[in-house]
Design an enzyme around this catalytic site. Sequence first.
Site, short mmCIF file in Angstrom:
data_model
loop_
_atom_site.label_atom_id
_atom_site.label_comp_id
_atom_site.label_asym_id
_atom_site.label_seq_id
_atom_site.Cartn_x
_atom_site.Cartn_y
_atom_site.Cartn_z
N LYS A 30 0.82 -1.21 0.00
CA LYS A 30 0.00 0.00 0.00
C LYS A 30 0.86 1.26 0.00
CE LYS A 30 -3.57 2.40 2.75
NZ LYS A 30 -2.89 3.70 2.81
N GLY A 70 6.01 0.85 12.76
CA GLY A 70 7.30 1.47 13.02
C GLY A 70 7.36 2.90 12.55
N THR A 72 7.12 6.78 12.81
CA THR A 72 7.26 7.74 13.89
C THR A 72 6.61 9.07 13.49
OG1 THR A 72 9.45 8.39 13.07
CG2 THR A 72 9.37 6.67 14.75
N SER A 96 9.57 2.48 18.19
CA SER A 96 10.29 3.52 17.46
C SER A 96 11.43 2.92 16.65
CB SER A 96 10.85 4.57 18.43
OG SER A 96 11.74 3.97 19.36
N ASN A 97 11.85 1.71 17.02
CA ASN A 97 12.92 1.04 16.30
C ASN A 97 12.80 -0.46 16.55
OD1 ASN A 97 15.57 0.07 15.46
ND2 ASN A 97 16.20 2.21 15.50
N HIS A 130 20.48 10.80 10.72
CA HIS A 130 19.72 10.00 9.76
C HIS A 130 19.86 10.57 8.35
CE1 HIS A 130 17.69 8.27 13.31
NE2 HIS A 130 17.40 7.26 12.51
N HIS A 131 19.36 9.80 7.40
CA HIS A 131 19.33 10.22 6.00
C HIS A 131 18.45 11.45 5.82
CE1 HIS A 131 15.32 8.34 5.86
NE2 HIS A 131 15.87 7.39 6.59
N LYS A 134 14.41 11.52 6.01
CA LYS A 134 13.64 11.29 7.24
C LYS A 134 12.84 12.54 7.57
CE LYS A 134 13.91 9.57 11.97
NZ LYS A 134 12.78 8.66 11.72
N GLY A 140 12.31 8.99 16.42
CA GLY A 140 11.57 8.28 17.45
C GLY A 140 12.51 7.51 18.37
N THR A 141 13.59 6.99 17.80
CA THR A 141 14.57 6.26 18.61
C THR A 141 15.22 7.19 19.63
OG1 THR A 141 15.00 4.73 16.79
CG2 THR A 141 16.69 4.88 18.50
#
Length: 233
Positions: A30, A70, A72, A96-97, A130-131, A134, A140-141
């Site tokens: 989806k 998963g 966030t 979150s992870n 992060h990339h 994001k 979230g982590t």
Amino acid sequence: MKIALLGYGRMGKEIEKIAISRGHEIVIRKDVDDTIDISLADVAIDFSIPDAAFKNISNCINNNVPVISGTTGWLDNYKDAVALCEEKKGAFIYASNYSVGVNIFFELNKQLAKMMATLEDYNISMEEIHHTKKLDAPSGTAITLAEGVIENSSKKNWELGAISSEENIPIVAKRIPDVPGTHTVWYNSEVDTIEIKHTAHNRKGFALGAVIAAEWILDKTGVFTMKDVLNIG
């Protein structure tokens, strides 16, 4: 096991590879606005976007399909998802992870926070990288790490980019191309620094953990976490 992938971006595609390698079938893929019949699936895995997550989760719970999320950035609606799951006697996991290594890291972070709680010479700070695609910051982590410290110390809040104080935990968020995720927690004093760090080398760990969680939740009822899945903490 028949799996619905709610969100078919990079994480969705990585989850698909691992799920198929473990003998599962992907019956739904989806994107954001697709109309689907979620009842075709035995379990759903949601790695969508913040604006779509709660709708996806609610649709699963209302149709008696266990759901793993998963995504966030949607947690203002988390209590509503929990209430719906309890009302419908559904099955739901949010993390979150999903990385096994990160969930071990969460527990190490809590234990370190307990040990450092009374040592006033140390100031805590956190950084997440992060990339550039994001959408939310901090991750979230990182928020979960901060909450783990708050539960086990005198800290009251976390703040993005703030300066450390008696009450807050400063979190620096950086966005760099092609970084799957790096999280660092520092305790700094005049004489030394204590550091714990988790570095993801790719997305496979996140995807594998999500598939493991989906396998675990089948035939269960309730709201769970990765601590339940992994039996840690």
